[in-house]
Design a protein around this motif. Structure first.
Motif, short mmCIF file in Angstrom:
data_model
loop_
_atom_site.label_atom_id
_atom_site.label_comp_id
_atom_site.label_asym_id
_atom_site.label_seq_id
_atom_site.Cartn_x
_atom_site.Cartn_y
_atom_site.Cartn_z
N GLN A 109 0.84 -1.20 0.00
CA GLN A 109 0.00 0.00 0.00
C GLN A 109 0.87 1.25 0.00
O GLN A 109 1.83 1.33 0.77
CB GLN A 109 -0.88 0.01 1.26
CG GLN A 109 -1.90 -1.11 1.28
CD GLN A 109 -2.13 -1.62 2.68
OE1 GLN A 109 -1.30 -1.46 3.57
NE2 GLN A 109 -3.28 -2.23 2.87
N PRO A 110 0.53 2.22 -0.84
CA PRO A 110 1.26 3.48 -0.80
C PRO A 110 1.09 4.15 0.56
O PRO A 110 0.12 3.90 1.28
CB PRO A 110 0.60 4.31 -1.90
CG PRO A 110 -0.13 3.33 -2.76
CD PRO A 110 -0.51 2.20 -1.88
N VAL A 111 2.04 5.01 0.91
CA VAL A 111 2.04 5.64 2.23
C VAL A 111 1.93 7.17 2.11
O VAL A 111 2.75 7.80 1.44
CB VAL A 111 3.33 5.30 3.01
CG1 VAL A 111 3.34 5.99 4.37
CG2 VAL A 111 3.49 3.80 3.17
N LEU A 112 0.94 7.72 2.78
CA LEU A 112 0.77 9.17 2.84
C LEU A 112 1.14 9.66 4.23
O LEU A 112 0.55 9.23 5.23
CB LEU A 112 -0.69 9.54 2.56
CG LEU A 112 -1.05 11.02 2.77
CD1 LEU A 112 -0.35 11.91 1.74
CD2 LEU A 112 -2.56 11.23 2.72
N THR A 113 2.12 10.54 4.31
CA THR A 113 2.47 11.15 5.59
C THR A 113 1.74 12.50 5.71
O THR A 113 1.74 13.28 4.76
CB THR A 113 3.99 11.35 5.69
OG1 THR A 113 4.61 10.05 5.81
CG2 THR A 113 4.37 12.20 6.89
N ILE A 114 1.09 12.71 6.84
CA ILE A 114 0.38 13.98 7.03
C ILE A 114 1.17 14.82 8.04
O ILE A 114 1.21 14.51 9.23
CB ILE A 114 -1.07 13.74 7.52
CG1 ILE A 114 -1.83 12.89 6.48
CG2 ILE A 114 -1.78 15.07 7.75
CD1 ILE A 114 -3.30 12.65 6.81
N ASP A 115 1.82 15.84 7.54
CA ASP A 115 2.63 16.73 8.37
C ASP A 115 1.72 17.82 8.93
O ASP A 115 1.10 18.59 8.18
CB ASP A 115 3.75 17.35 7.51
CG ASP A 115 4.66 18.26 8.32
OD1 ASP A 115 4.16 18.95 9.24
OD2 ASP A 115 5.87 18.32 8.02
N MET A 116 1.62 17.89 10.25
CA MET A 116 0.69 18.81 10.91
C MET A 116 1.28 20.21 11.12
O MET A 116 0.67 21.06 11.77
CB MET A 116 0.26 18.22 12.25
CG MET A 116 -0.41 16.85 12.15
SD MET A 116 -1.87 16.87 11.09
CE MET A 116 -2.98 17.85 12.12
N GLY A 117 2.46 20.43 10.55
CA GLY A 117 3.22 21.64 10.86
C GLY A 117 2.56 22.97 10.52
O GLY A 117 2.94 24.00 11.07
N ARG A 118 1.56 22.94 9.63
CA ARG A 118 0.88 24.21 9.34
C ARG A 118 -0.31 24.46 10.25
O ARG A 118 -0.95 25.50 10.15
CB ARG A 118 0.45 24.23 7.86
CG ARG A 118 1.65 24.30 6.94
CD ARG A 118 1.28 24.62 5.51
NE ARG A 118 2.45 24.42 4.65
CZ ARG A 118 2.40 24.13 3.36
NH1 ARG A 118 1.23 24.02 2.75
NH2 ARG A 118 3.51 23.96 2.67
#
Lengths: 533, 533
Positions: free
Chosen positions: A134-143
């Motif tokens: 499965q492809p991997v999506l990283t969700i960066d919460m920095g904003r």
């Protein structure tokens, strides 16, 4: 700019004095200095993204490299060698809870794995993608890094989950408040990450762990938006806050955090005391905390940590004077440094200081120079920069930590230090291992061990050293009656050892909760609960 | 001997002075005194047990009557009228965890419902059997009432789950320790019940809620024996202690409880202060707790509670003197009584007292006579006995409680009091309603409302009064941002209102946990989660 392959901002570095390095070399022969990969060549290795296009998602290689690893020692070796293994297929930077919902929806429909990313400071592999179909999506919460609301009446602040430590404090300070949460990763780690991994800060004695601060918030889950309301305390069934806390991305993405804040204290002071030996030092801090003397910080370095810290800090002439003076007062080789703080109003601080000093005195303690307490406060977030200096001198440095009841503290510490040494000795070196106790509770405390070992001839060999040491240390915790982590979370590195702490029944409860939210096993798989093969 | 149809031991009763009763009568006309059923005739009503014989199970009618009800007002009306409705089919009195396992096994094999029974002091219907096709086995933990272990180094005490408050304290006191958990039900309620229902005691400001005391323990579940080890703090995933806490018998039977204990304090003192009005009183205690002044107890009675308490305590001449004095100092009709305590060493207590008094003074507070603080401590567990006296004078008395953030405290209190009054007014009377704030947190506090209403012409009518009032009060909580219970748990009475607090997603999480343990829905069904019809 933030270092892509190390700790902190590249405009800052620490210097370690020559005499400090000589001290270390007298204890342990360094290994070779291993060659660094460069950023551009690592970016070239990144394979094509498997994600469908989405306006909120970047497939840029640089973003994918910068979000592939945390700050564990294996992460460090991967970043320095350029041998990353796996990269996320894309990184999203949402600005609102609605955008997090959109992203989770997009991931769910397409069967993408999702990794929530706060400050990327995990030392246990929380945010590392695993090899998977499965492809991997990283969700960066920095904003999502703003103070959204401050209710001064109830002293509740609402933050975007990606707000890092310095932003949390500066935004609160403008209103006269503090959160008071200062983990060593504070410069980079985020409030959402603290909740997700059950973080604890250096002044937990006054302000509590993140569990005591976390009043409520929002987690975006596959079952919908889960909002926990702020209520000061409740007897209405299991406490759901305590399920969101420590969820490590396995149930959803925390997007907003509401925390209990405290008015800025009138006064804060830190002090150093030397006590003749470890048992006396331990007994003295135990007595203080069991008698509820209201200090804000309390930490005991064992004898070797005390010596190492004094040496690495340099100031040889000061050290000589100090050692002469302490030896005259009876504090000789086994002496242990206790650092402590008082925070509050002046009268209370004066009383707390007096009562604490009276306990230390009974155990043979003598106050160190006033400068030492101040130095501790100044350098409290600097330790991670040391890794860079030691690396360039041919050493790896890593830490691990646990917590246990007072009656097991000494034996647990000894067992951990011995395990690290024995693991190194298989390879022909004895790691330099030292420990401090911190985060004091009436019931026990955390035990935080640092170990230095020489680089191997290659990255692979260095990694083999680390693996053997980490395994031995983790086993010594799992075989004791101690937690696999007091403040770093489980991640992927500690997951094999969680069962020793939670038992079969407890593991089944946690698994049930995770599966309730994530029946597709797409949320940060392999973290906290080992991936079933 | 313990009263079968009321509170406490029948060798003790409280007297309410004539003048106190006259005060109440001036506020509210009493109803008729309703006839009491006698124990023997109730025992005769008990139907034949549906349980198979078991050496650990009593089918004795007297045992079944004595375990059919708790201490809620509906329970009181059932016991006084003799109209019980449902009785458990049998009562077991295990003496060991192994016997609890045997009993759960017996119940599971035969499809019996299981109700764990501690002190039987629930005011929310926790231990009442419901009408059902499945026979009901009540497990009374009262014979597991010993201190099993005391680790003085880590200050952890291990108790049988059925140990009642006075036994907990006397067994610890012999070693120089206290648990410090003093709910109003303390004389009868048990340590296992406190854990199962997330109890909070009068000195929670110093010692914390049961959540902070509960270090680990054993729950016997259909999935096996679930033991949570004692660890001072952990970041390893969701905190399973917080699932056992508040489990209300839905996941298993708690058989052993390990708690954090505290050395007995050198000194403990309680004081009374009068503040001119409720807002000032609220602000003063909020300031104290938000500034972490270390008091051990803090409670604000609103104006009508202040007046009612002074009148019901009698001592008319003292009251007249006090009122003259306070009026001279500016504390007139709206004055509110604040009760507070300091517990610890003498110097700390002196400083805390001084700092607290300085806050009260700024809000116009004046210290009451020293005797008042002492009286509070003497009478702290006596309130439940008042119900008997009022009952014999034609009144019902009941309480409910919640907690909310500071910015909602006044409006929540007003809404609750108004709801109770309006509910009574439908029936042609205005209940006598008053409130205190207690269990102070930096974020908010608990709100505890007492209401007196006249008996109806019959038990049925009295019950109808109560139902209408309870519904209105519960709705006012559910429609606010407040918990359905800060310290009494959910039980059956509050179950319909839990969803307002936990939300759909939270309810599904809790349901998932319950069903994980209890796929047959045999463990205390209808408690916490409403029974699905």
């Amino acid at each position: 700019m933030r270092r892509w392959n190390g700790w902190g901002d590249d405009s800052f570095s620490m210097t370690t004095p020559e005499s400090g390095m000589e001290f270390l070399q007298s204890k342990l022969t360094p290994g070779p200095v291993l060659p660094d990969a460069d950023f551009a060549s690592v970016c070239e290795q990144v394979p094509e993204s498997r994600l469908q296009d989405h306006p909120l998602v970047s497939k840029d290689n640089a973003d994918r490299v910068r979000h592939a690893r945390g700050q564990s020692l294996p992460d460090w070796l991967a970043m320095r060698s350029g041998d990353f293994g796996v990269f996320p297929d894309g990184v999203a930077f949402p600005e609102t809870t609605e955008q997090v919902e959109t992203l989770l929806d997009y991931a769910w429909k397409n069967d993408y794995q999702v990794i929530p990313y706060g400050g990327g400071t995990s030392v246990a592999g929380h945010i590392n993608p695993l090899q998977s179909v499965q492809p991997v999506l990283t969700i960066d919460m920095g904003r999502m890094s703003r103070l959204l609301d401050l209710n001064e009446d109830s002293q509740i602040a609402t933050f975007g989950a990606g707000t890092p430590g310095p932003e949390v404090e500066s935004q609160l300070r403008a209103h006269g408040y503090t959160l008071g949460h200062f983990p060593q990763s504070w410069e980079l780690s985020t409030i959402g990450g603290w909740v997700a991994s059950r973080s604890s800060g250096q002044q937990s004695l006054r302000y509590g762990r993140i569990e005591q601060m976390f009043a409520g918030g929002i987690m975006v889950t596959p079952k919908g938006r889960w909002q926990i309301p702020t209520i000061p305390a409740s007897s209405a069934g299991p406490d759901l806050r305590e399920m969101m806390l420590g969820s490590e991305g396995r149930m959803g993405v925390i997007s907003e955090v509401q925390v209990r804040v405290t008015p800025l204290a009138k006064e804060e002071r830190f002090f150093a005391v030397f006590v003749p030996n470890f048992e006396s030092a331990k007994q003295s801090v135990k007595e203080i905390v069991q008698n509820k003397i209201p200090l804000s910080m309390l930490r005991v370095s064992n004898a070797l940590e005390t010596e190492t810290q004094l040496r690495l800090a340099g100031h040889e002439s000061l050290i000589k004077w100090l050692e002469r003076y302490l030896s005259f007062r009876g504090n000789k080789d086994g002496k242990c440094l206790i650092t402590f703080g008082v925070t509050g109003n002046k009268k209370q601080n004066a009383l707390s200081l007096k009562q604490a000093m009276s306990v230390f005195s009974r155990f043979g303690g003598v106050k160190g120079p006033a400068m030492m307490g101040k130095k501790w406060a100044e350098n409290r977030f600097k330790f991670p920069y040391l890794r860079e200096n030691l690396w360039l001198a041919g050493y790896c440095v890593d830490t691990f930590e646990t917590a246990t009841d007072w009656h097991r503290v000494t034996s647990q510490m000894e067992s951990m230090e011995a395990a690290v040494k024995m693991a190194g000795e298989q390879f022909g070196f004895t790691p330099h291992v030292y420990t401090h106790l911190s985060h004091m509770y009436a019931q026990g405390c955390s035990i935080y061990t640092t170990y230095v070992f020489p680089n191997g001839e290659t990255y692979q060999q260095t990694m083999a050293y680390w693996k053997a040491i980490k395994q031995a240390a983790s086993e010594s915790v799992a075989n004791g009656h101690a937690t696999i982590s007091h403040q770093h979370g489980v991640g992927k590195d500690h997951a094999p050892f969680l069962k020793a702490e939670k038992g079969d029944i407890g593991m089944a409860v946690i698994k049930g909760m995770v599966e309730h939210f994530d029946d597709k096993q797409l949320l940060n798989p392999g973290t906290m609960l080992e991936k079933e093969s």
